[in-house]
Design an enzyme around this catalytic site. Sequence first.
Site, PDB file in Angstrom:
ATOM      1  N   GLU A   1       0.833  -1.201   0.000  1.00 57.96           N
ATOM      2  CA  GLU A   1       0.000   0.000   0.000  1.00 57.96           C
ATOM      3  C   GLU A   1       0.868   1.253   0.000  1.00 57.96           C
ATOM      4  O   GLU A   1       0.481   2.287  -0.535  1.00 57.96           O
ATOM      5  CB  GLU A   1      -0.943  -0.001   1.212  1.00 57.96           C
ATOM      6  CG  GLU A   1      -2.099   0.984   1.083  1.00 57.96           C
ATOM      7  CD  GLU A   1      -3.160   0.796   2.143  1.00 57.96           C
ATOM      8  OE1 GLU A   1      -4.256   0.300   1.813  1.00 57.96           O
ATOM      9  OE2 GLU A   1      -2.893   1.129   3.320  1.00 57.96           O
TER      10      GLU A   1
ATOM     11  N   HIS B   1       6.546 -27.354   2.478  1.00 55.92           N
ATOM     12  CA  HIS B   1       5.749 -28.415   1.867  1.00 55.92           C
ATOM     13  C   HIS B   1       4.682 -27.829   0.940  1.00 55.92           C
ATOM     14  O   HIS B   1       3.707 -28.510   0.615  1.00 55.92           O
ATOM     15  CB  HIS B   1       5.108 -29.273   2.960  1.00 55.92           C
ATOM     16  CG  HIS B   1       6.121 -30.003   3.793  1.00 55.92           C
ATOM     17  ND1 HIS B   1       6.562 -31.275   3.489  1.00 55.92           N
ATOM     18  CD2 HIS B   1       6.812 -29.622   4.903  1.00 55.92           C
ATOM     19  CE1 HIS B   1       7.464 -31.657   4.383  1.00 55.92           C
ATOM     20  NE2 HIS B   1       7.633 -30.668   5.251  1.00 55.92           N
TER      21      HIS B   1
ATOM     22  N   LYS C   1     -13.652   1.926  -3.701  1.00 57.01           N
ATOM     23  CA  LYS C   1     -14.700   2.360  -2.777  1.00 57.01           C
ATOM     24  C   LYS C   1     -15.762   3.172  -3.513  1.00 57.01           C
ATOM     25  O   LYS C   1     -16.967   2.989  -3.310  1.00 57.01           O
ATOM     26  CB  LYS C   1     -14.096   3.203  -1.650  1.00 57.01           C
ATOM     27  CG  LYS C   1     -13.187   2.456  -0.700  1.00 57.01           C
ATOM     28  CD  LYS C   1     -12.656   3.423   0.354  1.00 57.01           C
ATOM     29  CE  LYS C   1     -11.698   2.754   1.318  1.00 57.01           C
ATOM     30  NZ  LYS C   1     -11.160   3.719   2.313  1.00 57.01           N
TER      31      LYS C   1
END
EC number: 5.3.1.9
Length: 554
Positions: free
Chosen positions: A359, A390, A518
């Site tokens: 960000e 793994h 937004k």
Amino acid sequence: MAYYRTPHDVTALPAWQALQQHRDAMQDFSMREAFAADSKRFDEFSLSCCGLFLDYSKNLINEQSRDLLVQLAEQVGLQDAIKSMFSGEIINASEGRPVLHTALRRPVGDKLSVNGVNVMPEVHKVLNQITELVGRIHDGLWRGYSEKPITDVVNIGIGGSFLGPELVSEALLPYAQRGVRCHYLANIDGSEFHELSANLRAETTLFIVSSKSFNTLETLKNAMAARTWYLAQGGSEAELYRHFIAVSSNKAAAVAFGIREENIFPMWDWVGGRYSLWSAIGLPIALAIGTANFKELLSGAYTMDQHFQTAPFEKNMPVLLALLGVWYGNFWGARSHAILPYDHYLRNITKHLQQLDMESNGKSVLTDGTPVKTDTGPVIWGGVGCNGQHAYHQLLHQGTQLIPADFIVPVVSFNPVADHHQWLYANCLSQSQALMLGKTREEAEAELRQKGLNEADIEKLAPHKVIPGNRPSNTLVVERISPRRLGALVAMYEHKVFVQSVIWGINAFDQWGVELGKELGKGVYQRIVGSLEDSAEDGSTQGLINYFRGRHRG
């Protein structure tokens, strides 16, 4: 003029051009050979500070590499930039703000002026308010509507109001205070609230609504859901103030919600969300581990602040890590960076560093709005310890991408079980060693011969067992995770991100890209619920809206 008003073309600097030439000369550099030729390499490329030990010897560098990278830091005016940030100059140029999360960890008696006002008394006033509230809750003096003491605290917040506090309270779980459990509610997904509330009792639950503006959609929706749940469980409007407090700069909105003004903890516009765990946003941390430990966290970050400001660049931990990131991202073509904590309690550090780094430095324009001259922030990813071995470590070892990695590991476990921690530590070291050493064709063939395979099978199988090696990594070791050391660790990464932003000439403290989604989200929502009949701006979005409306029930 101050550096942030005169964004530079970093690629035109002499040090950058020298690094390009040096990169060509390092094309065939072998870490294997470097260690074999220099018994002092580990000592030369490692350092300690603030309770942390950094081994950066497993990198594609020599002393000339470090010297040239340090010259780059000097030529972009890094020292002036550091001074500008700590002194309260406006370095968040697009929003016209200073950047002073570091003020939150400065000791009593320090002075720091913002617009002619010393902000330190207010900082410590809020810290005292936190101390008082935490004391009342831990002592059982803060009681719910049924006069029972608070047993559960739910922090409602998202982004920086969630990731930093969650990281710290989980990382310091061995320091947790008895009697109060802390929980986090972030996502606007009803399932998250459903699962959380199923294990809570309204009469003994306190909600912290953490939103600087008190209008963050996800946070407000969750706060309203919590309020509805509280009332349905037997709580009353009259007693709401016992169960909801806020961390916000919008007092009026918090009061309108039903929170008493004395229970609203302030925020300042010179503290960004992803840097805010040191502020009242860290209230759930203090509730989890106690204010004494919270202050130790602040002290640890402050010691890193001092190191960052005073240590020469060639011995400066955040500066060195930042320069190595630039070296790989801009000269070796690395596009991502792995964070690999070998500690269960540090399992959330990757999520916090994703926001902190991506960000901050996910930018494509310089501070004056002109296009950047080079690549900027990498993708940050990773996960905890042996689990990754793994799963995705295969790509680190034999994939086609160069992916630098940070290994983070403590020497001492809080919960020793037989020889588990020795194996955990051994796995951490062996992974960084394997990335560096690799396995040659000759070694692969010899290994297969030792197992008794015939030459034809060896010829077929050996190429698959070759591991290139020469993959860079840093190893960060702490003796034991503690509030002070964790504070230093998080602050170190904050400063690393800032250093890289200075080199690239970008603003690490705004996030305009977040705002677009937004804004568009409001229109999409209105079309989904039918309050806006106009079609979406594109056919794909409208098609997905139609798909939802044709199938959703409820």
